[in-house]
Design a protein around this motif. Structure first.
Motif, short mmCIF file in Angstrom:
data_model
loop_
_atom_site.label_atom_id
_atom_site.label_comp_id
_atom_site.label_asym_id
_atom_site.label_seq_id
_atom_site.Cartn_x
_atom_site.Cartn_y
_atom_site.Cartn_z
N GLY A 204 0.81 -1.21 0.00
CA GLY A 204 0.00 0.00 0.00
C GLY A 204 0.84 1.25 0.00
N THR A 205 2.06 1.17 -0.53
CA THR A 205 2.96 2.32 -0.55
C THR A 205 3.26 2.72 -1.99
N GLY A 206 3.77 3.91 -2.13
CA GLY A 206 4.11 4.44 -3.44
C GLY A 206 3.13 5.52 -3.84
N ASN A 207 3.13 5.81 -5.12
CA ASN A 207 2.28 6.87 -5.66
C ASN A 207 1.28 6.25 -6.63
N PRO A 208 0.00 6.17 -6.25
CA PRO A 208 -0.99 5.53 -7.13
C PRO A 208 -1.18 6.26 -8.45
N ASN A 209 -0.71 7.50 -8.52
CA ASN A 209 -0.79 8.28 -9.76
C ASN A 209 0.56 8.36 -10.47
N GLY A 210 1.52 7.55 -10.05
CA GLY A 210 2.85 7.60 -10.63
C GLY A 210 2.85 7.26 -12.12
N VAL A 211 3.88 7.72 -12.81
CA VAL A 211 3.93 7.59 -14.27
C VAL A 211 4.21 6.16 -14.73
N TRP A 212 4.59 5.27 -13.81
CA TRP A 212 4.83 3.88 -14.20
C TRP A 212 3.80 2.95 -13.55
N THR A 213 2.65 3.49 -13.19
CA THR A 213 1.62 2.65 -12.57
C THR A 213 0.65 2.13 -13.62
N PHE A 214 -0.01 1.04 -13.27
CA PHE A 214 -1.08 0.48 -14.11
C PHE A 214 -2.16 1.54 -14.34
N LYS A 215 -2.49 2.29 -13.29
CA LYS A 215 -3.52 3.33 -13.42
C LYS A 215 -3.13 4.36 -14.47
N HIS A 216 -1.90 4.83 -14.43
CA HIS A 216 -1.46 5.86 -15.37
C HIS A 216 -1.56 5.36 -16.81
N LEU A 217 -1.11 4.13 -17.04
CA LEU A 217 -1.13 3.61 -18.40
C LEU A 217 -2.56 3.45 -18.91
N MET A 218 -3.47 2.95 -18.07
CA MET A 218 -4.85 2.78 -18.50
C MET A 218 -5.55 4.13 -18.67
#
Length: 598
Positions: A204-218
Motif C-alpha cells: 500500500g505504498t508508493g504513488n498511485p498516480n505515478g507515471v509507471w503505474t497500471f492506473k497511469h497507463l490505463m
C-alpha cells in the motif's frame, strides 16, 4: 575504379512497407495491423553486399558525394532505397542516370549527404573499445535470433577520410557499449519500486498516480477527454472478457471464470461501483526497450523504426501480497514508439544508450528521471493521433495460469471500426481493449496436423527467410487458421508436423515456424518456463544468459532434430541499439527486419 575491401555482406535490407513518416491516419489502422499480423504488402527489398561513399568535398557533418551499393549474389533490383544523413530520400540506380556511373555494372549509385564527422567518431569508438576488450571485436549477423556470422570490427585508417577516396559504410554496432540491465531490460528494485513513480499493492505504498503505474497507463490509453471512455470502464470491460466465451476468427475462446474470484471480486471499488484504480492489484516488474523490433518497419527510405516500449505487470494476491511464479497473471503493455524518421529514431536510441553511461547509476534519481522522460513520450494520451484513442499502444498481452490450467496467452488491442473485424472478438467495441488474434500463431488444433505440414511446404521460402506470416485463413480449404488463445500445457510444448521429410529443409522450417509462435517462443523452442519475465522480475534463461555478458551463448537443443542452436538475444538487441544510436542513417539499410513478437 576502387572498391571497398572486406565489408559486411549478405544482410537483408528489410521489407518495404507503407507508413513512412507520421503515424498512420485513422482510416489506415487496418494497414498498421497488417504490418504486425499479415504478410507485408510491399516487395522484398534486395540483400545488400556492400555500401560505400566517395566524398566530393572535405569530410564534414554534411559531406556531399557519391554513394555506391552492391547487391548480394543472385539478388535483383531496379533501385536501392536509402535515407541520407540529412533526412533526404535516396534512390540508388544502375541505369547510368542521376549519379550512376555505368548502367548494368552491378553498382547502384546516387548522390547523397553523409555525416563523415560521425563516421570518424565511430572509428575512434571502435579503436577505444578494442583497447578495452580482451577479445577481438566483431559484428554479428543474426537470422531468427541465431548467430550465423561474425565479421571482424576494426577501425578504418584515418587517411581514408579524403576527397575522392571510397569510404566503406558497414554496420558496426558495438554490443559491449550497452549495459543490458540499464538500457534493455530494467527490473532493478529502485526502478520498478520507485515510490514516486510506482504503486505497490502489497504494501500500500508508493504513488498511485505515478507515471509507471497500471492506473497511469490505463488512464492515458482511455484518453477520456477525447473519447469519453473512463479508465475504470476500459479496465473492467477488458477483464470481463475472460468471464464468457469469446469468438475470434470464427472459433470459440473458452471462458476462464476464475477471473471473477481471483481478480475482479478482490479489486476494491469506489462508492460509484467502479474499480478503484488507485488500488490496482497490478505491480510493475519490468520496463523493456525493444528498439530491435523496429528494424525494417518504418518505410521505404528509412528501414528502421523505433520498435516498442514495454511494461510488465504482475497481479498480486491481496492476502499473501505475493504471486508465485507457478500461479501468475502477467500483463504486458506493448507500445509502438511513435518515431519513424531516421534522425528521430537515432535520438531515441541515443537516449536509451545514455542510460548505460558508467556515471549513470541504475535506479538513482537522475537515472529514473531520464527513464521517465523516455517513457512519457510514448505512453501519454495523443502520442499517436492516427491510432485508436490517440494511444501508441500496439497490444496488451497476458500470460497466465492463475485463472486455470494450462498456461494461456491472450492478445488485446484497441478496436476501431477501420480494423478487420475477424481479427477481434465479435463483442469488440470501438475504443476498448478487445480480444484479438495472436500474431503468427495458429489455433492449437492445427499442431501436429497435415495442415501444418502443408503450410510449411507452401510457405517454405518465407519461413526459412524469417519473413513469413500466419494468415487468417490458409486458403479456402482451411478457414479460421490464425489462432487466439494458445495454450502451453508443459514447458516442453512446441509446434510440430508429421512427415517433415517432405518439407524442404523440414527440421529447420519447423523450428523457425515454432519459434515465431507465441507458445513456441514461451516454451520448448527457447527452453523457457512459460514466461520470459516472471512475477518476481526474474528473467528466463533465454534472456538472463546475456544480461551479464552479451557474448555468452544460450544453447538449446532442437526438440525434434536434436540440433543445438546458440542464441545471443541480448547481444542482438545491444548491437542494434548501439548501431542505431551512433551510425549513419544510411547504414540502417543493412538492417534485417525482426518479426519476433516476444
Amino acid at each position: 575504379m576502387r572498391r571497398s575491401g572486406a565489408l559486411v555482406g549478405g544482410l537483408l535490407v528489410g521489407w518495404l512497407m507503407s507508413g513512412c513518416g507520421a503515424e498512420p491516419a485513422q482510416e489506415e489502422v487496418a494497414t498498421q495491423e497488417q504490418l504486425q499480423t499479415e504478410e507485408p504488402t510491399g516487395p522484398r527489398a534486395p540483400v545488400l553486399e556492400t555500401l560505400e561513399f566517395v566524398p566530393s568535398a572535405p569530410p564534414s557533418a554534411a559531406t556531399p558525394g557519391l554513394l555506391r551499393a552492391r547487391l548480394a549474389e543472385g539478388e535483383k533490383a531496379t533501385q536501392v532505397l536509402l535515407t541520407g544523413d540529412d533526412g533526404s530520400e535516396l534512390a540508388l540506380r544502375d541505369d547510368g542516370f542521376e549519379g550512376d556511373e555505368r548502367a548494368g555494372d552491378g553498382v547502384f549509385s546516387s548522390f547523397g549527404i553523409v555525416d563523415l564527422d560521425e563516421h570518424r567518431k565511430t572509428q575512434e569508438r571502435i579503436a577505444s573499445f578494442q583497447k578495452q576488450s580482451t577479445e577481438p571485436l566483431t559484428v554479428a549477423t543474426f537470422a531468427d535470433r541465431v548467430l550465423v556470422k561474425e565479421t571482424p570490427l576494426t577501425p578504418l585508417p584515418a587517411d581514408i577520410f579524403a576527397v575522392g577516396q571510397p569510404i566503406p559504410l558497414p554496420p558496426s554496432g558495438i554490443a559491449l557499449a550497452v549495459v543490458p540491465n540499464k538500457s534493455l531490460i530494467i527490473t532493478h528494485a529502485s526502478v520498478v519500486g520507485d515510490t514516486t513513480r510506482t504503486w505497490n499493492p502489497c504494501t500500500g505504498t508508493g504513488n498511485p498516480n505515478g507515471v509507471w503505474t497500471f492506473k497511469h497507463l490505463m488512464t492515458e490509453m482511455a484518453n477520456a477527454p477525447a473519447t469519453g471512455i473512463q479508465p475504470p470502464a476500459l479496465t473492467e470491460r477488458w477483464l470481463k472478457q475472460w468471464l464468457v466465451s469469446q469468438t475470434v476468427n470464427g472459433r470459440s475462446v473458452p471462458a476462464r471464470t476464475n477471473m471473477a474470484t481471483q481478480i475482479l471480486n478482490q479489486w476494491p471499488r469506489l462508492t460509484t461501483g467502479e474499480l478503484d484504480l488507485n488500488r490496482s492489484p497490478f505491480k510493475l516488474v519490468a520496463i523493456i526497450n525493444r528498439l530491435d523490433l523496429g528494424r525494417g518497419r518504418s518505410g521505404a527510405y528509412g528501414t528502421s523504426g523505433a520498435g516498442e516500449l514495454r511494461f510488465v505487470f504482475a497481479a498480486m494476491n491481496p492476502t499473501t501480497c505475493q504471486r508465485p511464479d507457478y500461479a501468475s497473471f502477467l500483463v504486458i503493455f506493448e507500445y509502438g514508439v511513435p518515431r519513424t524518421q531516421c534522425l528521430d529514431v537515432k535520438g531515441w536510441a541515443r537516449a536509451w544508450l545514455n542510460l548505460s553511461d558508467p556515471l549513470m547509476s541504475l535506479g538513482s534519481p537522475a537515472y529514473n528521471l531520464q527513464l521517465q522522460n523516455l517513457t512519457q513520450q510514448v505512453v501519454v494520451r495523443n502520442a499517436a493521433l492516427g491510432k485508436p484513442n490517440g494511444s501508441a499502444i500496439n497490444q496488451v498481452r497476458t500470460n497466465e495460469n492463475l485463472l486455470t490450467n494450462p498456461w494461456e496467452l491472450r492478445e488485446f488491442r484497441l478496436f476501431s471500426t477501420a480494423a478487420v473485424p475477424r481479427r477481434f472478438t465479435t463483442t469488440a467495441v470501438p475504443g476498448y481493449l478487445s480480444e484479438h488474434v495472436t500474431v503468427r500463431t495458429p489455433f492449437d488444433l492445427f499442431n501436429n496436423s497435415t495442415t501444418l505440414t502443408n503450410f510449411l511446404i507452401n510457405q517454405n521460402g518465407p519461413i526459412l527467410a524469417g519473413v513469413h506470416d500466419v494468415p487468417l485463413d490458409f486458403g479456402a480449404a482451411v478457414p479460421n487458421f490464425l489462432g487466439a488463445f494458445p495454450w502451453m500445457p508443459t514447458t516442453g510444448f512446441f509446434w510440430n508436423a508429421p512427415n517433415l521429410n517432405t518439407v524442404p529443409n523440414g527440421f529447420n522450417a519447423r523450428h523457425k515456424f515454432s519459434l515465431n509462435t507465441c507458445s513456441g517462443c514461451h516454451a520448448r523452442e527457447t527452453s523457457t518456463p512459460f514466461v520470459h519475465v516472471s512475477a518476481t522480475g526474474a528473467l528466463s534463461p533465454f534472456l538472463a544468459t546475456g544480461m551479464t555478458n552479451v557474448l555468452t551463448p544460450y544453447n538449446v537443443a532442437d526438440p525434434v532434430s536434436g540440433q543445438v542452436r546458440s542464441f545471443f538475444e541480448m547481444r542482438d538487441r545491444a548491437q542494434h541499439l548501439d548501431s542505431a544510436a551512433n551510425q549513419s542513417c544510411l547504414v540502417r539499410g543493412f538492417d534485417l527486419p525482426s518479426l519476433a513478437s516476444h
